[in-house]
Motif scaffolding. Structure first.
Motif: not given
Length: 900
Positions: A23-24, A27, A31, A38-39, A42-43, A46
């Motif tokens: 997921r990282s 994201l 980015w 938002d990414a 969330r990064l 995460t």
């Protein structure tokens, strides 16, 4: 994506953490590639989740340390995007802990610490943090092998950015030259297929822009534009694309300021619109893009007067200022930009509330600016000009002293950091002081401006770059001379003119061993000729007279010689000349009215001030006066007809007194004669042979290049040596591009001003006669530089040049040239010879001219050999015997003498 950023590969990922790591990665891509804020949020979350996961602490040590490193870097990005400095401190602490574990990849950690410290310097405006970053990054580079291509180019990039920041805040630290060198090396070292290479190219363009702002070196601006235009569409990272488009927009706007090409301004607006579109709304990068877009909108409004552009700029900048923390280092710049938009609002509406609010914005911008701010000069200038304007409009005395103070500060800080602002400040200061009647202050301001243009001129590498800066200074020497005259310092006005005008010519003369001019050297060059500097300014003109034997320069006010009167005259004359084939009467009438105007406005007030016995004027016109045939001035004769200026005086021209050589008799050793080069696309010149025969009769035997032998290369090779050069050919002036003005040689090859300037030799002819159309046309973009064929020849060492301001008939040219050479053969200097020839020819009819040319007539008017005179005689006998072919200025006033 991690690999493109140069990150090390993570060791084996525990199965329980694999989904979070994947997921990282996703994201991270969102980015960097798509600039999704938002990414980024969330990064960061995460990575916090990974570091707090129960299975994280059981993983291999190297895995844990690399994860902590990545988490710290992501936190740094978030801090720089949101302005949260405490996150930078947290990231720094995490990386410091990693270093304590002494991983084998400690260089990566040191590099990331350098990024954070450079970010701290930006957010906190901290010189100390920038110096820490510089030391750390230099140490990393020193430890890396020279050929290392993963970490080294990235470290070079961040070190270069740090050096630029240091240089902006302390000129004794950091270096734009080193930053550019680092970025160049990083581009070379980074693999061509690396997506990150585009990031470094954008930063190289930014470094070049920084040096351009410091030095005014246009080659840097153009290189930066080329780099961005070639790279920007291929950049994979949206955040970098946003910054690249902002930089491109700024560069295009800066080039527009110097080029005047509206297409640059349009492309600037497009680039800024792209930057706003790419940046995440509401974030720091978006505010930066919106602020820069508003600046471009202001510039576009100033050209188009489209009020919607202005309203958009004011609304955008108001939003930007309100959203910016006053502690943010960009706050002063944004206040200043809003002040600029409000100033335009005042210009548009006349509402003083706009002006007064703009003044408040400028005052606040200065109050929030650190003393080492690179843009402080422009803010001082903005405040000074608005206070000066309010002082003039409202007679508000309490604005005068602050205006004076801020003009002075604008100049002083500009000279230390941004000379282009110093230049603008000096000129604006001089105009305001003159409008207030404080002429001594105006003189000082203009003198400072001329010193600055000399500095900027000397810094440029190419003629093109020099000309671009000289455009900024056009008209200033004339204003300075006017101020000097009003201040009672006419001698100083002469010297400022010699310093501030024809800098390209002066540079060439000094390269030949000449010295900067002073009054004794100017008087010596003038000899028994009277020099008259003619200047027009916004509120009036002046003539500065240097007469033989006079101890002082005599000023003469010319109140009607205003720019508002000169400019329409120049434009009318140019339009009438362009339409001369369809409406020759309008051309003749416009030329007549120009001569009458010149007499009334210039010579009627000037002539009574000349010393008794004056018989030879050398005019040194400034600005757009160089585009007018001032020697065609005339007044109605009391007995009927006209009395021309040349009836009373010998009149010549020189671009500057430095180009004059002591007048002497026209004695020639050897001649070079160019006779009607062929083939060319224009028609043959029927009387070229007569002209060339006259030249050879005056000079004796010489080298003749005729027809197909008159090639461009042959003529250029033959210029060095003869004391008389006569060119009888077709010519074309390019007032819009004077380096391309020239004469047509065999095979339709032009011999141009640029060709002559490029010659690596001296051409020390006593006299050059260019009997070709438009060889005395001056460039309209730099009239103070008098870029033309005669000036180019003077630059190479010629004493005097005879040339034409417009096209004349081949017959008229042959008659004038033959009579001119007859006078030269009698020993007259060129200016006297031309005046005598023209004055004798003007009243003669076809029949009288034929009588002088009849073989065996024995008159002293032409002195042509019989075989050259006979065809002219036959032609004139067939013309209307009572018509006077040279009576009108359109035929005779085209010819003028430059130099002496």
């Amino acid at each position: 994506m991690a690999g493109q950023l140069g990150w090390l590969v993570l060791p084996t990922v525990p199965d329980e953490l694999a989904p979070l790591v994947d997921r990282s990665d996703a994201l991270l891509t969102a980015w960097w590639r798509d600039h999704e804020i938002d990414a980024l949020e969330r990064l960061v979350a995460t990575w916090s989740e990974i570091l707090d996961h129960p299975h994280f602490h059981a993983a291999e040590a190297d895995f844990r340390l690399l994860c902590q490193d990545r988490a710290a870097v992501c936190l740094c990005w978030h801090a720089l995007e949101t302005g949260q400095g405490e996150e930078l401190d947290e990231a720094h602490a995490r990386l410091t802990e990693i270093l304590a574990a002494a991983p084998s990849w400690a260089a990566d950690v040191e590099y990331h610490l350098g990024i954070i410290e450079e970010g701290r310097a930006q957010l906190r405006n901290s010189l100390a943090q920038a110096l820490v970053a510089e030391r750390r990054l230099r140490a990393v580079l020193a430890a890396l092998p020279p050929e290392e291509a993963r970490l080294r180019p990235r470290c070079m990039d961040v070190l270069a950015r740090t050096l630029l920041w240091l240089h902006r805040h302390d000129r004794d630290r950091g270096s734009t030259d080193e930053a550019i060198a680092l970025h160049r090396a990083a581009v070379t070292l980074m693999p061509r297929d690396s997506a990150y290479r585009g990031v470094i190219v954008v930063m190289l363009a930014s470094s070049l822009r920084a040096r351009f702002k410091e030095t005014g070196r246009l080659s840097d601006l153009n290189e930066a534009l080329t780099l961005l235009q070639e790279t920007i569409r291929g950049i994979e990272f949206l955040s970098v694309a946003a910054y690249g488009h902002t930089t491109l927009g700024g560069l295009l706007r800066e080039r527009y300021v110097r080029s005047g090409d509206f297409a640059d301004l349009q492309r600037s607006l497009e680039a800024h619109a792209d930057a706003v579109r790419f940046a995440p709304e509401g974030r720091r990068s978006w505010l930066v893009a919106l602020n820069n877009q508003a600046n471009a909108l202001n510039a576009a409004y100033s050209v188009t007067r489209d009020r919607t552009l202005l309203e958009q700029a004011i609304d955008s900048l108001t939003l930007v200022v309100e959203a910016t923390d006053p502690q943010d280092h960009s706050y002063p710049a944004r206040l200043n930009n809003l002040g600029n938009s409000l100033t335009f609002g005042y210009d548009e509406t006349g509402d003083p509330a706009y002006r007064d609010r703009a003044i408040v914005m400028y005052e606040n911008a200065i109050a929030h600016s650190p003393a080492d701010d690179q843009e402080l000069s422009s803010r001082y200038l903005n405040l000074a000009t608005k206070l000066a304007r309010r002082h003039l409009e409202r007679s508000r005395r309490r604005d005068r002293r602050p205006a004076h103070r801020y003009f002075r500060l604008a100049y002083e800080t500009g000279m230390a950091r941004a000379p282009e602002w110093a230049l603008t400040a000096a000129f604006a200061w001089g105009e305001w002081a003159g409008a207030c009647g404080r002429w001594s202050e105006a003189v000082k301001a203009y003198e400072l401006g001329i010193e600055t243009i000399e500095l900027l001129f000397a810094r440029q590498d190419s003629r093109v770059d020099k000309e671009a800066w000289l455009r900024t200074a056009q008209g200033v020497p004339a204003r300075a001379a006017y101020a000097c005259a009003r201040a009672g310092r006419p001698e100083h006005g002469v010297l400022l003119q010699e310093r501030g005008r024809t800098l390209l010519l002066a540079e060439a003369l000094r390269m030949r061993g000449g010295d900067p001019p002073d009054l004794p050297s100017i008087r010596s060059a003038a000899g028994d000729r009277t020099l008259v500097y003619l200047d027009s300014a916004d509120i009036g003109g002046t003539a500065l007279i240097i007469a033989p034997g006079a101890r002082k320069v005599r000023p003469v006010e010319l109140p009607e010689l205003r720019n508002a009167a000169v400019d329409p005259r120049v434009d009318l004359l140019a339009r009438a000349y362009q339409g001369r084939h369809t409406d020759p009467e309008l051309w003749s009438q416009t030329l007549d009215s120009t001569g009458r105007w010149a007499q009334e406005v210039i010579f009627d007030p000037l002539l009574p001030s000349l010393p008794k016995g004056t018989d030879h004027l050398v005019l040194i016109p400034a600005g757009r006066l160089t585009l007018l045939p001032l020697h065609s001035a005339w007044s109605p004769h009391p007995g009927g007809g006209r009395r021309y200026l040349v009836d009373e005086l010998i009149v010549g021209y020189t671009p500057t007194a430095q180009a004059l050589r002591p007048a002497g008799t026209a004695r020639f050793r050897e001649a070079l004669v160019v006779d009607d080069p062929r083939p060319v696309s224009a028609s043959p010149l029927p009387w070229s042979g007569a002209e060339c025969a006259a030249a050879l009769a005056a000079a004796g035997p010489g080298k003749v290049l005729a027809g197909p032998g008159a090639t461009r290369a042959a003529v250029l090779d033959a210029l060095d040596g003869p004391s008389l050069i006569h060119l009888s050919c077709h010519g074309a002036g390019r007032s819009d591009a004077p380096l391309m003005s020239g004469m047509l040689m065999a095979g339709d090859e032009p011999l141009t001003v640029g060709d002559i300037i490029a010659l690596n030799t001296r051409v020390e002819a006593e006299l050059v006669v260019m009997s070709a159309c438009e060889t005395f046309q001056v460039g309209t973009k730099l009239p103070d530089e008098v870029v033309s064929l005669p000036t180019a020849l003077l630059q190479l060492g010629c004493r005097a040049v005879v040339a034409t301001q417009w096209a004349v008939s081949s017959l008229a040219a042959a008659l004038i040239v033959a009579a001119f050479y007859r006078r030269c053969a009698e020993g007259d200097p060129p200016a006297r010879a031309l005046r005598t020839a023209v004055n004798r020819l003007r009243p003669l009819t076809h029949a009288e001219l034929a009588a002088h040319l009849k073989p065996g007539a024995g008159t002293d008017l032409f002195g042509l050999p019989p075989d050259a005179a006979r065809p002219l005689w036959r032609t004139l006998r067939r013309r209307d015997p009572d018509a006077r072919p040279l009576a009108q200025p359109a035929e005779w006033a085209a010819f003028g003498v430059v130099g002496g």
